[in-house]
Design a protein around this motif. Structure first.
Motif, PDB file in Angstrom:
ATOM      1  N   UNK A 190      -4.196  -3.757  -6.148  1.00  0.00           N
ATOM      2  CA  UNK A 190      -4.324  -2.488  -5.989  1.00  0.00           C
ATOM      3  C   UNK A 190      -4.520  -1.517  -7.311  1.00  0.00           C
ATOM      4  N   UNK A 191      -3.866  -1.912  -8.406  1.00  0.00           N
ATOM      5  CA  UNK A 191      -3.788  -1.188  -9.461  1.00  0.00           C
ATOM      6  C   UNK A 191      -5.505  -0.972 -10.012  1.00  0.00           C
ATOM      7  N   UNK A 192      -6.109  -1.946  -9.437  1.00  0.00           N
ATOM      8  CA  UNK A 192      -7.541  -1.808  -9.953  1.00  0.00           C
ATOM      9  C   UNK A 192      -8.366  -0.749  -9.164  1.00  0.00           C
ATOM     10  N   UNK A 193      -7.754  -0.242  -8.009  1.00  0.00           N
ATOM     11  CA  UNK A 193      -8.421   0.382  -6.802  1.00  0.00           C
ATOM     12  C   UNK A 193      -8.367   1.872  -7.338  1.00  0.00           C
ATOM     13  N   UNK A 194      -9.631   2.551  -7.308  1.00  0.00           N
ATOM     14  CA  UNK A 194      -9.901   3.709  -7.824  1.00  0.00           C
ATOM     15  C   UNK A 194      -9.947   4.732  -6.344  1.00  0.00           C
ATOM     16  N   UNK A 240       0.840  -1.185   0.021  1.00  0.00           N
ATOM     17  CA  UNK A 240      -0.071  -0.094   0.107  1.00  0.00           C
ATOM     18  C   UNK A 240       0.904   1.348   0.112  1.00  0.00           C
ATOM     19  N   UNK A 241       1.869   1.253   0.834  1.00  0.00           N
ATOM     20  CA  UNK A 241       2.630   2.544   0.871  1.00  0.00           C
ATOM     21  C   UNK A 241       3.591   2.643  -0.384  1.00  0.00           C
ATOM     22  N   UNK A 292      -9.831  -2.540   2.076  1.00  0.00           N
ATOM     23  CA  UNK A 292      -9.623  -3.930   2.548  1.00  0.00           C
ATOM     24  C   UNK A 292     -10.691  -4.642   1.545  1.00  0.00           C
ATOM     25  N   UNK A 293     -11.774  -4.571   1.643  1.00  0.00           N
ATOM     26  CA  UNK A 293     -12.565  -5.438   0.858  1.00  0.00           C
ATOM     27  C   UNK A 293     -11.942  -5.747  -0.837  1.00  0.00           C
ATOM     28  N   UNK A 294     -11.586  -4.395  -1.199  1.00  0.00           N
ATOM     29  CA  UNK A 294     -11.198  -4.403  -2.529  1.00  0.00           C
ATOM     30  C   UNK A 294      -9.868  -5.219  -2.991  1.00  0.00           C
ATOM     31  N   UNK A 295      -8.819  -5.156  -1.738  1.00  0.00           N
ATOM     32  CA  UNK A 295      -7.517  -5.909  -1.983  1.00  0.00           C
ATOM     33  C   UNK A 295      -7.471  -6.946  -1.171  1.00  0.00           C
ATOM     34  N   UNK A 296      -8.785  -7.729  -0.611  1.00  0.00           N
ATOM     35  CA  UNK A 296      -8.828  -8.786  -0.236  1.00  0.00           C
ATOM     36  C   UNK A 296      -8.528 -10.004  -1.119  1.00  0.00           C
TER      37      UNK A 296
END
Length: 304
Positions: free
Chosen positions: A187-191, A102-103, A214-218
């Motif tokens: 994470x690349x798909x996280x808006x 994430x960092x 968290x739900x999106x990177x789970x």
């Protein structure tokens, strides 16, 4: 010869299109079957052969190898140690790998690319070389003990080589890039606008992480955990070099049966049980986690 008009009918064209995926995946399927499924099938068949210390592998078939493994406390200890090792490495990879990713994803260029190379660079180095490096660092006269002695944190060197602690540390370093890769892809798909929307609506950063990020990177965390657990449970080089002869895991036990005692059927039985245990644990954990988080998300949606 068939008429060209018949070959160009809609039925013929549909048939060709339906078979096209099989034609395209055929070479990969042949390689997969010949290099993976066939050796696994032969290993499973070998595990049922009888063995005699003077005659070697016998043509008769028996369940003695499996009975010996399930009834002997020595093998129970080895399998429990392997499971604990794989679980500890997986937990550490999640604890360190997810925040690290994430960092990393929030860094700006060129630092993000530089640190990504630093994290994934060890994959370009042999596992044996990395393990030998850790054996130097963790030794009684290694860099870590020397630093702790120099600052007065300890009075005598801490024994970390040939212990479970040393194996867990080295395996975590070896396998954490796989966790980073899995979480990075998610994470690349996280808006980022979704996260900003949560913050603008008054949610705390912890709440945004728990309910939005968290739900999106789970899925990435789960995929990385499965990969890390499977690789840690079947690891050989690191436990063999850092664990030594006393701290045996399933992979080193199978290796000893194949090359030391030459009891190939017993070694094959150990390998088959390890494979089955890996598959069962991974599928079970996958179903359990998916069901648990689905219940949490459904209850959260109803509350909202």
């Amino acid at each position: 010869m068939p008429d060209a008009a018949v070959l160009n009918t809609p039925v013929a064209r549909t048939s060709k299109r339906s078979l096209a995926p099989w034609y395209l995946s055929g070479p990969a399927l042949v390689v997969y079957v010949s290099l993976l499924l066939v050796p696994l099938a032969l290993t499973a068949m070998l595990s049922f052969n009888a063995f005699d210390g003077t005659k070697g592998i016998l043509p008769t078939h028996t369940l003695h190898n499996y009975i010996e493994i399930f009834s002997d406390g020595y093998y129970h200890e080895i399998f429990l140690r392997t499971g604990g090792l794989a679980l500890a490495v997986t937990v550490l990879c999640v604890v360190f790998g997810v925040p690290e990713t994430i960092i990393l994803a929030r860094m700006k260029s060129p630092w993000r690319g530089l640190f990504l190379v630093v994290i994934l660079g060890p994959l370009l180095i042999s596992v044996v070389v990395r393990t030998l490096g850790w054996s130097i660092l963790l030794g009684n006269k290694g860099l870590i003990n020397e630093m702790l002695l120099a600052i007065g944190a300890i009075d005598s060197p801490i024994r970390m080589v040939f212990t479970m602690t040393g194996v867990v540390i080295a395996l975590t370093h070896v396998l954490i890039p796989f966790m980073v890769i899995a979480v990075w892809a998610t994470l690349q798909k996280l808006d980022p606008q979704v996260e900003n929307a949560g913050l603008s609506l008054g949610a705390s950063p912890a709440t945004v992480f728990r309910r939005v990020i968290l739900p999106q990177i789970l899925p990435g965390v789960l995929s990385g955990s499965i990969i890390v657990f499977a690789l840690a449970a079947s690891a050989f080089a690191t436990p063999a070099l850092l664990g030594g002869r006393r701290l045996k895991v399933v992979a080193t036990a199978a290796y000893d049966e194949f090359l030391s005692t030459l009891n190939w059927p017993l070694g094959a039985a150990i390998a088959v049980i390890l494979l089955i245990a890996n598959v069962v644990i991974i599928i079970g954990c996958n179903r359990l986690v998916e069901r648990r988080f689905k219940q949490v998300f459904d209850s959260g949606a109803q509350d909202a």
